[in-house]
Scaffold this motif. Sequence first.
Motif, short mmCIF file in Angstrom:
data_model
loop_
_atom_site.label_atom_id
_atom_site.label_comp_id
_atom_site.label_asym_id
_atom_site.label_seq_id
_atom_site.Cartn_x
_atom_site.Cartn_y
_atom_site.Cartn_z
N UNK A 3 65.49 109.65 6.15
CA UNK A 3 64.70 108.51 6.56
C UNK A 3 64.63 107.48 5.44
N UNK A 4 64.47 106.22 5.82
CA UNK A 4 64.24 105.16 4.86
C UNK A 4 62.95 105.46 4.11
N UNK A 5 62.91 105.16 2.83
CA UNK A 5 61.69 105.39 2.07
C UNK A 5 60.53 104.64 2.71
N UNK A 6 59.38 105.32 2.86
CA UNK A 6 58.27 104.70 3.58
C UNK A 6 57.82 103.37 3.00
N UNK A 7 57.94 103.22 1.67
CA UNK A 7 57.52 101.95 1.06
C UNK A 7 58.28 100.78 1.67
N UNK A 8 59.59 100.94 1.84
CA UNK A 8 60.40 99.84 2.35
C UNK A 8 60.16 99.61 3.84
N UNK A 9 60.10 100.68 4.62
CA UNK A 9 59.93 100.52 6.06
C UNK A 9 58.58 99.88 6.40
N UNK A 10 57.49 100.45 5.86
CA UNK A 10 56.17 99.94 6.20
C UNK A 10 55.91 98.56 5.59
N UNK A 11 56.48 98.32 4.41
CA UNK A 11 56.34 96.98 3.82
C UNK A 11 57.05 95.94 4.67
N UNK A 12 58.23 96.32 5.21
CA UNK A 12 58.95 95.41 6.10
C UNK A 12 58.15 95.15 7.37
N UNK A 13 57.55 96.20 7.93
CA UNK A 13 56.72 96.03 9.13
C UNK A 13 55.54 95.11 8.84
N UNK A 14 54.89 95.33 7.69
CA UNK A 14 53.73 94.50 7.33
C UNK A 14 54.15 93.05 7.12
N UNK A 15 55.29 92.84 6.47
CA UNK A 15 55.76 91.48 6.24
C UNK A 15 56.11 90.77 7.53
N UNK A 16 56.82 91.47 8.42
CA UNK A 16 57.16 90.88 9.71
C UNK A 16 55.91 90.61 10.53
N UNK A 17 54.94 91.53 10.46
CA UNK A 17 53.69 91.33 11.18
C UNK A 17 52.94 90.11 10.68
N UNK A 18 52.92 89.91 9.36
CA UNK A 18 52.25 88.75 8.79
C UNK A 18 52.92 87.46 9.25
N UNK A 19 54.24 87.45 9.24
CA UNK A 19 54.97 86.26 9.69
C UNK A 19 54.69 85.99 11.16
N UNK A 20 54.77 87.07 11.98
CA UNK A 20 54.60 86.91 13.42
C UNK A 20 53.20 86.43 13.79
N UNK A 21 52.21 86.82 13.01
CA UNK A 21 50.86 86.41 13.34
C UNK A 21 50.45 85.12 12.63
N UNK A 22 50.47 85.12 11.33
CA UNK A 22 49.88 84.00 10.59
C UNK A 22 50.83 82.82 10.40
N UNK A 23 52.09 83.10 10.09
CA UNK A 23 53.01 81.97 9.89
C UNK A 23 53.23 81.23 11.21
N UNK A 24 53.32 81.96 12.32
CA UNK A 24 53.46 81.29 13.61
C UNK A 24 52.22 80.46 13.95
N UNK A 25 51.03 80.97 13.59
CA UNK A 25 49.82 80.21 13.85
C UNK A 25 49.79 78.92 13.04
#
Length: 358
Positions: A3-25
């Motif tokens: 599996x991908x190291x959890x730091x990279x996977x969850x950090x990517x999810x958090x970053x994409x989530x931030x972009x999808x929510x706040x940057x779009x707003x």
Amino acid sequence: MTLVKPFYLFSALAGLGFIAQWILMILNGSLFAMILASWTNTFPDGSALKTWTGFWPIDFTLGILVVFFGGLLDSTDLLNHEPFLLLADLILSLAVCGTMTLVEDRRDRKKGPLRFPAFWQLMWNFFGAASIMPTFSRYYVMNRCVNSPGLSRDQAQALPFTALCMLAISSALFAPALLGAEPFRIQDSVIVWFLAPVAVGPFQDLVSALISRSSSVYKGFGSPISVAYSIVGTVSAVIHIFVLLRTFQNPELSWSRVYWPCPSAVQPGPTLIHESALLFIQFGHMTVSASILAIGAYMIGSKKALASSSLAERLWTNTPVLKLMAVEGIFGPGAALAWLMSTRERERNVDDALSKKA
């Protein structure tokens, strides 16, 4: 499979989530519209926004939150209102996540990033679950995925009662709107729901102290942590199934409108904040779902790699990610997390029983 190291996977999810929510707003102008509404104490439709403390910085911040939820809770027929249905599904899923933050805090309250459950809940209540839940999940996988401390009897036995408290907090957000309360009461319900996590920890400790004093009388549950997860998970599953049935049975509702993000639906005009809030919680629901699947994948992968005992290996190799995906697809992310954590507790109880016999 590595599996991908959890730091990279969850950090990517958090970053994409931030972009999808706040940057779009920011890009679609809805964030500025919410700030302006809170600044002027007036909703876009001209209705008044309440003040609570008289201290402007606090009221301004709370006002942004109330403006955001205003469109989601404002409808003459909420049960045929797609944003309201999705909000109910997401909030009850987050009730399971909130139970998880409390359980992990009580495992070790002295050190580590999994302490302070109120902090995590306030963070995703205000900043959005799309970036906060993956962050919490990353810390969970990296610190508790394999070995984690147990809970004291009193704290564990208090958890089912606190799970009911979690559900009451969630109900506080929806009840006034469903009962047709006046707008100011609905605004109050948003504030109560937002701030209520601060009281969950003290409530848990109070119940724990009462159980400790009545230990000679109160025998408690056989597996209280699993019971707590079962309580919130069952309610989350019921709400998710209700939303699905409501969506498919009513020709005026649409599954894609409820669950699938459509950034192009956010347009300047009177529905700007309303559509942006729906988009925000859609990305939150998707990211929470993805985070729970990722937690399950790492937990199962870790058990297979360690194979610490034949019994543990049998339990977890018979709990593949595909089964977790099926539970999540049918009953929703909250039920899937509750099922995953309950499975983990059953394994822990069996291992503890075997170690005592050895």
